[in-house]
Each structure stands twice: as structure tokens, then as C-alpha cells.
Design a protein around this motif. Sequence first.
Motif, PDB file in Angstrom:
ATOM      1  N   PRO A 160       0.807  -1.227   0.000  1.00  0.00           N
ATOM      2  CA  PRO A 160       0.000   0.000   0.000  1.00  0.00           C
ATOM      3  C   PRO A 160       0.840   1.277   0.000  1.00  0.00           C
ATOM      4  O   PRO A 160       0.438   2.284  -0.563  1.00  0.00           O
ATOM      5  N   ILE A 161       2.019   1.221   0.651  1.00  0.00           N
ATOM      6  CA  ILE A 161       2.893   2.397   0.723  1.00  0.00           C
ATOM      7  C   ILE A 161       4.244   2.050   0.112  1.00  0.00           C
ATOM      8  O   ILE A 161       4.919   1.110   0.550  1.00  0.00           O
ATOM      9  N   LEU A 162       4.647   2.818  -0.906  1.00  0.00           N
ATOM     10  CA  LEU A 162       5.940   2.606  -1.549  1.00  0.00           C
ATOM     11  C   LEU A 162       7.061   3.318  -0.777  1.00  0.00           C
ATOM     12  O   LEU A 162       6.813   4.242  -0.009  1.00  0.00           O
ATOM     13  N   HIS A 163       8.291   2.897  -1.038  1.00  0.00           N
ATOM     14  CA  HIS A 163       9.514   3.585  -0.581  1.00  0.00           C
ATOM     15  C   HIS A 163       9.635   3.656   0.944  1.00  0.00           C
ATOM     16  O   HIS A 163      10.157   4.626   1.490  1.00  0.00           O
ATOM     17  N   LYS A 164       9.174   2.608   1.649  1.00  0.00           N
ATOM     18  CA  LYS A 164       9.234   2.639   3.114  1.00  0.00           C
ATOM     19  C   LYS A 164      10.668   2.672   3.633  1.00  0.00           C
ATOM     20  O   LYS A 164      11.032   3.532   4.447  1.00  0.00           O
ATOM     21  N   GLU A 165      11.469   1.709   3.215  1.00  0.00           N
ATOM     22  CA  GLU A 165      12.846   1.619   3.696  1.00  0.00           C
ATOM     23  C   GLU A 165      13.833   2.205   2.696  1.00  0.00           C
ATOM     24  O   GLU A 165      14.853   2.776   3.068  1.00  0.00           O
ATOM     25  N   LYS A 166      13.527   2.032   1.427  1.00  0.00           N
ATOM     26  CA  LYS A 166      14.383   2.573   0.369  1.00  0.00           C
ATOM     27  C   LYS A 166      13.544   2.804  -0.877  1.00  0.00           C
ATOM     28  O   LYS A 166      12.440   2.275  -1.014  1.00  0.00           O
ATOM     29  N   PHE A 167      14.074   3.609  -1.789  1.00  0.00           N
ATOM     30  CA  PHE A 167      13.369   3.894  -3.033  1.00  0.00           C
ATOM     31  C   PHE A 167      13.581   2.759  -4.030  1.00  0.00           C
ATOM     32  O   PHE A 167      14.547   1.979  -3.919  1.00  0.00           O
ATOM     33  N   LEU A 168      12.669   2.670  -4.991  1.00  0.00           N
ATOM     34  CA  LEU A 168      12.741   1.605  -5.992  1.00  0.00           C
ATOM     35  C   LEU A 168      13.694   1.989  -7.117  1.00  0.00           C
ATOM     36  O   LEU A 168      13.346   2.001  -8.294  1.00  0.00           O
ATOM     37  N   THR A 169      14.920   2.340  -6.738  1.00  0.00           N
ATOM     38  CA  THR A 169      15.972   2.679  -7.695  1.00  0.00           C
ATOM     39  C   THR A 169      17.117   1.685  -7.522  1.00  0.00           C
ATOM     40  O   THR A 169      17.148   0.906  -6.561  1.00  0.00           O
ATOM     41  N   ALA A 170      18.069   1.718  -8.426  1.00  0.00           N
ATOM     42  CA  ALA A 170      19.170   0.748  -8.395  1.00  0.00           C
ATOM     43  C   ALA A 170      19.946   0.805  -7.082  1.00  0.00           C
ATOM     44  O   ALA A 170      20.340  -0.232  -6.527  1.00  0.00           O
ATOM     45  N   ASP A 171      20.166   2.013  -6.562  1.00  0.00           N
ATOM     46  CA  ASP A 171      20.919   2.158  -5.310  1.00  0.00           C
ATOM     47  C   ASP A 171      20.021   2.421  -4.109  1.00  0.00           C
ATOM     48  O   ASP A 171      20.512   2.650  -2.995  1.00  0.00           O
ATOM     49  N   GLY A 172      18.706   2.416  -4.304  1.00  0.00           N
ATOM     50  CA  GLY A 172      17.770   2.613  -3.203  1.00  0.00           C
ATOM     51  C   GLY A 172      17.605   4.048  -2.752  1.00  0.00           C
ATOM     52  O   GLY A 172      16.923   4.309  -1.756  1.00  0.00           O
ATOM     53  N   LEU A 173      18.205   4.983  -3.491  1.00  0.00           N
ATOM     54  CA  LEU A 173      18.138   6.392  -3.108  1.00  0.00           C
ATOM     55  C   LEU A 173      17.153   7.151  -3.999  1.00  0.00           C
ATOM     56  O   LEU A 173      17.054   6.897  -5.200  1.00  0.00           O
ATOM     57  N   GLY A 174      16.447   8.098  -3.387  1.00  0.00           N
ATOM     58  CA  GLY A 174      15.579   8.971  -4.155  1.00  0.00           C
ATOM     59  C   GLY A 174      16.393  10.059  -4.820  1.00  0.00           C
ATOM     60  O   GLY A 174      17.257  10.676  -4.196  1.00  0.00           O
ATOM     61  N   VAL A 175      16.120  10.306  -6.081  1.00  0.00           N
ATOM     62  CA  VAL A 175      16.910  11.269  -6.855  1.00  0.00           C
ATOM     63  C   VAL A 175      16.178  12.600  -6.923  1.00  0.00           C
ATOM     64  O   VAL A 175      15.032  12.672  -7.394  1.00  0.00           O
TER      65      VAL A 175
END
Length: 526
Positions: A380-395
Motif C-alpha cells: 500500500p505504501i511505496l519507498h518505506k525503507e528505500k526507493f525503488l531505484t538501483a541504489d535505493g536512493l531517491g533522486v
Amino acid sequence: MTNSILDIEEADCILIIGSNTFEQHPLIARRIIKAKENGTKVIVIDPRYTHTAKQADKYLQLVPGSNTAMLNGIMHVIIKENLIDEEFIKNRTKNYEELKKTVEKYTPEYVSKITHVPAEDIEEVARMYASANAASLLYCMGITQFIHGVNNVKSCCNLAMITGNMGRPGTGVNPLRGQNNVQGACDMGALPNVYPGYQNVTATQEKFQEAWKTDLDPNPGFAIPDMLDEAGKKIKCLYVMGENPMVSDPDLNHVKHALGDLDLLIVQDLFLTETAQIADVVLPGVSWAEKDGTFSNTERRVQRVHKAVEPLEGAMVDWEIVKLIGEKMGHPELFEFNTPEEVFNEITSVTPQYAGMTYDRLGVDGLHWPCKTPEDPGTPILHKEKFLTADGLGVMFPIEYGDPAELPDAEYPMILTTGRVIFHYHTGTMTRRSKHLDEELSEGFIEIHPEDAKEMGIKDKQSVKATTRRGEVVVKARITPNIKRGVVFMPFHFAEAAANTLTNPAQDPNCKIPEYKVCAVKIEKA
């Protein structure tokens, strides 16, 4: 949406920008009302003083097309007053310093000159949003339908990230989809550059060739504006399913000529729409109540729909029509489906976000994607622990403000913006056939500010002619202080007074969405 509809109620502050939520998403608006009852502060940023704006604790009436400047101005105040979430920025994001440098010049005073919103109001909104423990940002097509639409969305994400408003209940960046199952259509690869699950057509060509046992073109396809530009040239046939471009697309004179240049136009729909009326072949589809299957809604919830009534004689379920055409074209092996569930099972086999779903698991309430395994409860909630990117970081993307493609001038001195009204849906194909809805509003109109109307000698309900570089429309004036001075508004539901005869087909270079929300217009007595 990064978050669920339900957890909007858990926000301490709700920022609504470019969305008339109370008229266009009334069920989500109920969540906002419940949040307000619990003390949540609501901010609305919109060129029109809409029903949504009337519910706001703070309303900013900006010039259409100045969203990026406004968002940069809000971020400038938040950074200057150290209202950022330093820990979130440090541990969860990158490019903050670049963003900080970019928004440095967007002082409230500078942004006020662009947006025509008082500097002190920009400062107040920045503090309201940043001081909330959980702030939810809602946006709709008043953010996206510009030549800088992608940049507007990135700016919304920047604002959420610098304040740490991601990955928790009551936070997030939450686009409200303009039509039911638009999210599902995108999920299924109804975009020119991706297959189901947003998998790049070039990078995943081999995977889908193996799954579908056929050769596939490794190059992205055409977006809708490109299809129309290439009609009669590279595009000889167009198959339109559940869409009405003769009312919904910009610069309708161009659309009409483009469709007329085709060798073959096929339309599959419930009714004989304006587009179907000029088609060579019309295929009779059915409504949602006449079929089984799944819809994926604005919060990424995949839900089953169950047939309530049998289709009318001669009409067919959409997937069955496609299957029959595929078989007639000599590829029965690609369409070996006998039930909607078999289609869904094939979807889950190639779409990572849907991989853990089955009809049984969907049950009554459905599941939010991503749901990648049979044990996965959904997300239900995205990006709880990390973002859905290759390195887990929000750009963070530093974004500079850019003007709309067409600004007012001496010949066309006003700004036209378009949208919807509460009684009608999209091109009116369904709602204008409803007796009660049609009685509420049966014709188009153009909103004009009283001071502008006085200068032009125009009275309420008087017929006026709206002219742009693309065409003209005669429509009745609705004199109201709810529209900003120098701006006029038209709903696009009415084919006989089609707002999209006037709108600009200029498009965002990244996603190809047209600039429906801003063009230069001249208003005069009819």
C-alpha cells in the motif's frame, strides 16, 4: 500514488495542486473531509477557486503554467528556514546540494512576479507543509498537462523528499488518475516505450519474444500525438479502443484531418462516439458491468470486477474481440485464452509487480502492487525503507521554471485553461446520455472574471466567440469571480462547443502529453 487512499486521512497537512479533487475524485475527497474533521490543514493551489479550493485552509490562486516556480519558491523558504528533514535527505536521497543551489534564486518575491501569488502566502504555505509531521501531496492533470509536465511532477517529488514526506502513512506524492483503470492500462504496457510492468521495449525484447513466441520490434512506438502527425504517412491504420480523440485531443481540426488521411480507422466502443462516426469499422464493446476481469486503480490496487448483466446482442467483451482479430490475422497461438482469468495468469507471468497475484488472492479487496510472490501481502505504501531505484536512493532533480509554449499577446490577450465539471466525465460519451446528469448541465460554457467581462462588455449567459491560433468556438459566458483575472476556463466535455478545438498540441518532450492547460485566446461577443 506512492500511498493509499485510506492513509490520506492520517496526514497532518494535505497539499492539493492542479486537482479539483472534490468534483473529479469525490471518493478521495471524502477522505480529505475526514482528515479535516480530525484537524488536518488543507492547502489548495489552483488558478480557479473551485469547490476543492473552498475547502482549503489556505488557497493560492496562481497563473496557469507557473507550477514549477511555485514549488521552487516553497522549497526555497523551507531550505532557508531550515525546515528540511536533514536525516532523510542524508540517508535516503541524492542531488540535494544541486537542488538547493537551483532554488536559491526562487525567493518568494521573485516567484510572486511569476505566479501573481503574494510572497507572504508562499511563505505561509511552505511553513504549513514543512512543519507537518506527515504531509500528503495530491496532484492531477493541472500539474501534468503542460510542456513541462514531467518537470512539474519532479518538483512535487523534490518537495516531498526534502521534508521527508515519503514512505510513511499520510505522506507521499499521489497522482490522482483522470480515468478509471488508466493505471491498469499503463501497467499493461499501453505506452509506446514499455512492455507490461514498465519494462523497456529494447532492454527486455528477448524476454517478451520468448514469452509471446514471436519477433518484436526493439524500437519504441509512437505516442498519440506522433500517431496523428504520421497518419496517412507511416501510420496507415489506427485502431481506437475506448477513446474519443475527436473530442479529447488538442487542436481538433488537425485531429480530424489526420484521421481522414488514414486508409483504415477502426473504433471499438460502447456508443457511436464522435470518433466512431467517422470510422470505417465500428466494433461494439461492452461496459464494465458486462464483463469479468481486473481494474488497477489510482492507488495501484488490483481489483476483480464481476459481470453483473449480460451484454446486449451483438456486443462483445473487449478481450474476445482482440482475440478473434488476432486469430483471423493468422496468429491463434498468441491468443490461446478462453477466460479472463487465463489472461490475468499470463499477465502475472511477465509482470514482476503482479507476479504474486492470483484471482483467488485478489478476493474482494484486491492487492496493491508490487506484489511479487505468493506470500507478499502487497504494498500500500511505496519507498518505506528505500526507493525503488538501483541504489535505493531517491533522486532530486533540480528544475528551472520555463514558460508555457504559448503566452498571451496583443492579438490573443488572455489565457485559456481547460478541465472538467462534476456532472460530466471526459468526452461525455456516457454521462451526456444520462438524463439526470444532462439536466444538471447540458451545454458548454466559458468562465470569465467579472472585471474582464466588464471591459469587454460581455454579460452572463451571453454568447461569445473564443478564438486561438487553431480555431474558434462559440459558447455561452459564465461570469464568475472564481476564475483569475486574465484567465478563462472551458470544460472539454461538449463536442458542439469543443474546448479542444482551441487548445495547443505543443507537448512535453519526455512524455508527449499536450499542453491542454495553457494557450493564448481572444474573447469577443459572438
